[in-house]
Design a protein around this motif. Sequence first.
Motif: not given
Length: 196
Positions: A143, A56, A3, A155, A195, A193, A157, A5, A145, A92
Amino acid sequence: MIRLRVLGVLPDTAGSSVSVAGAPSLSSPSSGLSISDQAVPELDITYFFTKNVAAELILGVTSHHISGNGALTGLDIGKAWLLPPTLTLQYHFTDFGALKPYIGAGINYTAFFNQSAANTSLAGLAVTDLHISNQFGAAVQFGFDYMLDRHWGLNFDVKKLWLRPEYSATVNNAIAVTGRANIDPWLVSGGVTYKF
């Protein structure tokens, strides 16, 4: 997952202590510290062990200005850069379609560097030396996504760190000042984000 941010660092300095040698009227509880807010770009890397459990790591640096409050209002103390890598273990939730909320908890280690005293006089007082100790602290987060497709998402957070380093300073090259800086920042961020 990675990510990129924008991160807002919002210190909560309530309870910071100041002890000015030989000057109780300038010490806590009559005085404390104020630390500036800051906004910076931030990168985080998330590795999924399962579809629900991940770790993370956030990476970024911030610069903050420190001043006195209470009896020391207007006294410019100095500034310091912070390198606060934070590692959290996350859970998650996967039952909400494109919305992927998560919670986490972990540890932070903050290194203070490029510390400098202000050397600016107020009523004949000037901070001429400053040292803030590196510090471990706990972290919690929540947070989400919102995935736009298989790879890309947005995202948001929020993290809370408990960060209370000891510090020492010198006023007019002679008067010792010590205490604890209750920085305890909120980290509020939003971004993009990706992935894999």
